[in-house]
Design a protein around this motif. Structure first.
Motif, PDB file in Angstrom:
ATOM      1  N   SER A 175      42.947  31.153  40.289  1.00 43.91           N
ATOM      2  CA  SER A 175      42.135  31.440  41.479  1.00 43.91           C
ATOM      3  C   SER A 175      40.908  32.274  41.115  1.00 43.91           C
ATOM      4  O   SER A 175      39.808  32.046  41.633  1.00 43.91           O
ATOM      5  N   THR A 176      41.109  33.226  40.184  1.00 45.26           N
ATOM      6  CA  THR A 176      39.982  34.046  39.727  1.00 45.26           C
ATOM      7  C   THR A 176      39.007  33.211  38.922  1.00 45.26           C
ATOM      8  O   THR A 176      37.780  33.352  39.058  1.00 45.26           O
TER       9      THR A 176
ATOM     10  N   ILE B  25      33.195  40.320  41.576  1.00 46.41           N
ATOM     11  CA  ILE B  25      34.285  40.262  40.596  1.00 46.41           C
ATOM     12  C   ILE B  25      34.062  41.378  39.574  1.00 46.41           C
ATOM     13  O   ILE B  25      32.920  41.650  39.182  1.00 46.41           O
TER      14      ILE B  25
ATOM     15  N   ALA C 267      30.738  31.114  41.229  1.00 48.11           N
ATOM     16  CA  ALA C 267      29.624  32.067  41.205  1.00 48.11           C
ATOM     17  C   ALA C 267      28.625  31.714  40.110  1.00 48.11           C
ATOM     18  O   ALA C 267      27.411  31.875  40.286  1.00 48.11           O
TER      19      ALA C 267
ATOM     20  N   SER D 157      28.696  38.746  42.440  1.00 44.73           N
ATOM     21  CA  SER D 157      29.839  37.842  42.659  1.00 44.73           C
ATOM     22  C   SER D 157      31.038  38.552  43.264  1.00 44.73           C
ATOM     23  O   SER D 157      31.960  37.894  43.763  1.00 44.73           O
TER      24      SER D 157
ATOM     25  N   ASN E 208      38.407  30.026  39.210  1.00 40.64           N
ATOM     26  CA  ASN E 208      37.660  29.168  40.141  1.00 40.64           C
ATOM     27  C   ASN E 208      36.544  29.960  40.826  1.00 40.64           C
ATOM     28  O   ASN E 208      35.424  29.449  41.023  1.00 40.64           O
ATOM     29  N   LYS E 209      36.849  31.212  41.177  1.00 39.96           N
ATOM     30  CA  LYS E 209      35.856  32.055  41.848  1.00 39.96           C
ATOM     31  C   LYS E 209      34.692  32.359  40.905  1.00 39.96           C
ATOM     32  O   LYS E 209      33.520  32.318  41.296  1.00 39.96           O
TER      33      LYS E 209
END
Length: 343
Positions: free
Chosen positions: A36-37, A18, A44, A16, A39-40
């Motif tokens: 924002s993190t 992250i 994933a 991902s 949502n990411k």
């Protein structure tokens, strides 16, 4: 949706893009990461159809039944006694304690903390070396693992500190000795290993000031934790060279006092409260053997039970609170003067 099988959180982090700590933080509390993190991460999760191993997460979050107990020098009977009580309290609560001794060495203390971090205990009861500790190392460990400091405080480190009130120790011995005979001199190591020694010296000076008496500090050479032999060698020197400013000696701790009594016996100096005796000797801690010295040692005693009970109770509260308390707590327990034959 990807059909690739993801086995663990590390693989998910790599695919991902992250970081592993950020993903772990999200699973512990999704609102703890930026939107924002979040949502990411959620995108994933859908793409790779990944679901974390809840059991492994609980292990990583230290939901085990293991408790680490770390002391600076297990051969010191004070630490042996309080560790015994701490172990008993943990066992009675259904936890499994593991005991470590750092042997007065900063490098070994750091290595023990690394070992404990890898074992992922539910929490740790730590008596640090104090000024000899690597403050940043201990501070980071306390952020990673629920930890309560006891005996030796490092200001601002850990969720709480539980110990004994050093002023309570010294104020009682100084007042008693001054009231019942000539004023006490304070017998201590020039470079003490235990940071509580410095607090006791300051308390002695403050009490002598309050009583409008002249203080006398007698410093002896010696390094490390072999206090009995250091006390014996130091006492032999000051007694032979007639360096004692008074005939009443207040030792920084009972282990030094035991060495002092040994030197008195070797030189034929009589110790006791009777007028026929040459010298009075008193101390602090109530070492488990202090009642068996000859003569038995007058001392100010730790409240071993209360310190251990409160340290364990506070650690359990910290564990249940997820590793954080609202404010750092400091709890000190008063000493109790025990009058015996030496003064």
């Amino acid at each position: 949706m990807s059909h690739q099988k993801i086995r663990n959180m590390e693989e998910f982090a790599t695919l991902s893009g992250i970081s592993r700590p950020t993903i772990s933080k999200y699973f512990n509390d999704p609102d703890s990461v930026r939107s924002s993190t979040r949502n990411k991460i959620e995108a994933a999760l859908k793409e790779y159809d990944y679901r974390p191993n809840i059991y492994a997460m609980n292990q990583n979050r230290r939901l085990t039944k293991n408790i680490g107990i770390v002391v600076p020098y297990l051969a010191d009977p004070f630490f042996a006694e309080i560790a015994r009580v701490l172990e008993r309290r943990c066992i009675d609560a259904g936890f499994t304690p593991t005991l470590f001794s750092s042997h007065g060495e900063q490098g070994l203390e750091n290595a023990i903390l690394d070992t404990l971090r890898s074992l992922k205990p539910a929490g740790v009861l730590l008596a640090p070396l104090g000024r000899a500790s690597d403050r940043k190392y201990v501070e980071q460990f306390c952020r990673d693992v629920p930890t309560i400091l006891f005996d030796s405080n490092i200001e601002g480190v850990g969720a709480a500190f539980v110990g004994s009130d050093n002023f309570s120790f010294v104020s009682q011995t100084v007042e008693y000795l001054s009231r019942t005979g000539n004023v006490p001199c304070f017998f201590e190591m020039r470079d003490p290993a235990n940071p509580n020694a410095n607090k006791r010296r300051h308390a002695y000076l403050e009490m002598m000031r309050r009583l409008d008496l002249e203080p006398h500090i007698v410093k002896i050479d010696g390094m490390g934790w072999g206090f009995e032999e250091i006390g014996r060698q130091g006492a032999l020197k000051v007694l032979r060279d007639k360096l004692l400013p008074t005939s009443t000696v207040l030792c920084s701790n009972d282990r030094l006092a035991i060495g002092f009594l040994s030197a008195c016996h070797e030189l034929g100096v009589t110790v006791g409260r009777d007028d026929a005796c040459d010298i009075r000797v008193a101390s602090h801690d109530d070492h488990p053997y202090s009642r068996f010295t000859c003569p038995s040692l007058t001392t100010a005693a730790h409240d071993y039970e209360s310190v251990a009970d409160h340290a364990v109770k506070t650690l359990f509260q910290l564990i249940e609170a997820g590793g954080k308390l609202n404010n750092r707590e400091e709890t000190l327990f008063a000493a109790r003067l025990i009058m015996r034959g030496s003064a």
